[in-house]
Enzyme design. Structure first.
Site, PDB file in Angstrom:
ATOM      1  N   SER A 184       0.864  -1.173   0.000  1.00 29.49           N
ATOM      2  CA  SER A 184       0.000   0.000   0.000  1.00 29.49           C
ATOM      3  C   SER A 184       0.903   1.225   0.000  1.00 29.49           C
ATOM      4  O   SER A 184       2.088   1.136   0.355  1.00 29.49           O
ATOM      5  CB  SER A 184      -0.879  -0.011   1.257  1.00 29.49           C
ATOM      6  OG  SER A 184      -1.470   1.255   1.477  1.00 29.49           O
ATOM      7  N   TYR A 197      -0.950  -0.212  11.068  1.00 28.64           N
ATOM      8  CA  TYR A 197      -1.138  -0.644   9.683  1.00 28.64           C
ATOM      9  C   TYR A 197       0.090  -0.305   8.841  1.00 28.64           C
ATOM     10  O   TYR A 197       0.637  -1.169   8.143  1.00 28.64           O
ATOM     11  CB  TYR A 197      -2.384   0.020   9.100  1.00 28.64           C
ATOM     12  CG  TYR A 197      -2.637  -0.344   7.658  1.00 28.64           C
ATOM     13  CD1 TYR A 197      -2.805  -1.667   7.277  1.00 28.64           C
ATOM     14  CD2 TYR A 197      -2.731   0.642   6.672  1.00 28.64           C
ATOM     15  CE1 TYR A 197      -3.048  -2.007   5.949  1.00 28.64           C
ATOM     16  CE2 TYR A 197      -2.971   0.312   5.350  1.00 28.64           C
ATOM     17  CZ  TYR A 197      -3.129  -1.013   4.992  1.00 28.64           C
ATOM     18  OH  TYR A 197      -3.358  -1.342   3.684  1.00 28.64           O
TER      19      TYR A 197
END
Length: 276
Positions: free
Chosen positions: A134, A147
């Site tokens: 990501s 995250y």
């Protein structure tokens, strides 16, 4: 010649399902996996698609799926480590077990799958490992420490892997989407219930309530099919790039990491004051 084979994790929806469909359309034999095979009914009827139960945190699940691939097709040409989720919340408010679970899925899961397939790829002298990261693996924001930390770790492991397996004819590629039109924020909202609210970070939670702020859609978001196309390209390219950002916003956010920290800090302070 028999079709090439790919093992994909996290196929219940979103990027994983779109990726399975894209590989099938490209003529591959696809092993589409998820924790609950009921979520794979849409793929089960497709020709050359095998659906299987796979919890990436379970060694026996991994072993069973890899053995089934080898028993049926005697080859593993590509692994797509897609399964993952986001645990958001300020560092102080995140219980240690929530962070541990985040790393168990997003970091240890890909590591477990990669270890399982590499001996077979080495024996064949070819193969591709695609790790779905990501832009959060390059840029960290408030409330995203767990995250981003997991994705930073995945990026570091993939960089190391790329150099380690190069001499065996194996490629390791990072696909880095920005915001994607998926159910990503639904899971993120569920996981936020695990936080221990102190009242000290309400400016963050105000931002979090705007789902566009955590990358679940809105302006600049891409369709999961676009990410899937990039993943299939990574598997098919003879010499794929180390990193493949997906979407204009992803490209811009990745470039923002080259800004001085003082500039980024100023932008965060401005946003925090507006939400305070």
């Amino acid at each position: 010649m028999r079709p090439e084979t790919v093992l994909i994790t996290g196929c219940s929806s979103g990027i994983g399902r779109a990726t399975a469909e894209a590989f099938l359309d490209d003529g591959w034999t696809v092993y589409a996996t998820a924790r609950d095979t009921d979520d794979l009914d849409a793929l089960a009827d497709r020709e050359n698609c095998v659906v299987d139960e796979l919890d990436v945190t379970d060694d026996s699940d991994v072993r069973n799926v890899v053995n089934r691939m080898l028993r049926n097709d005697d080859r593993i040409d590509c692994l797509v480590n897609n399964a993952g989720y986001a645990q958001f919340g300020p560092t102080e408010e995140l219980p240690v077990d929530a962070v541990a679970d985040q790393f168990a899925v997003n970091v240890y899961g890909p590591h477990r799958l990669t270890r399982a397939v590499l001996p077979h790829m080495r024996e064949a002298g070819e193969g591709t490992v695609v790790n779905v990261s990501s832009v959060a693996g390059r840029v960290s924001m408030p409330g995203g420490g767990a995250y981003s930390g997991s994705k930073f770790a995945l990026e570091a492991m993939t960089d190391a892997l790329r150099w380690e397996v190069e001499g065996h004819g194996i490629d390791a590629v990072l696909v880095e989407p920005g915001p994607v039109e998926t159910q990503f924020t639904d899971r993120a909202n569920e996981e936020s219930d695990r936080t221990e609210r102190t009242g000290a970070y309400e400016w963050f939670w105000s931002m979090f309530e705007d789902t566009e702020a955590v990358g679940g859609g809105g302006t600049g978001a891409v369709e999961p099919e676009r990410v899937a196309t990039t993943i299939v390209d990574a598997a098919n390219l003879t010499d794929p790039p180390a990193r493949m950002p997906v979407g204009r916003l992803a490209e811009l956010l990745v470039k923002s990491r080259y800004l001085p920290d003082s500039v980024v800090d100023l932008a965060i302070r401005f946003a925090r004051k507006r939400l305070a």
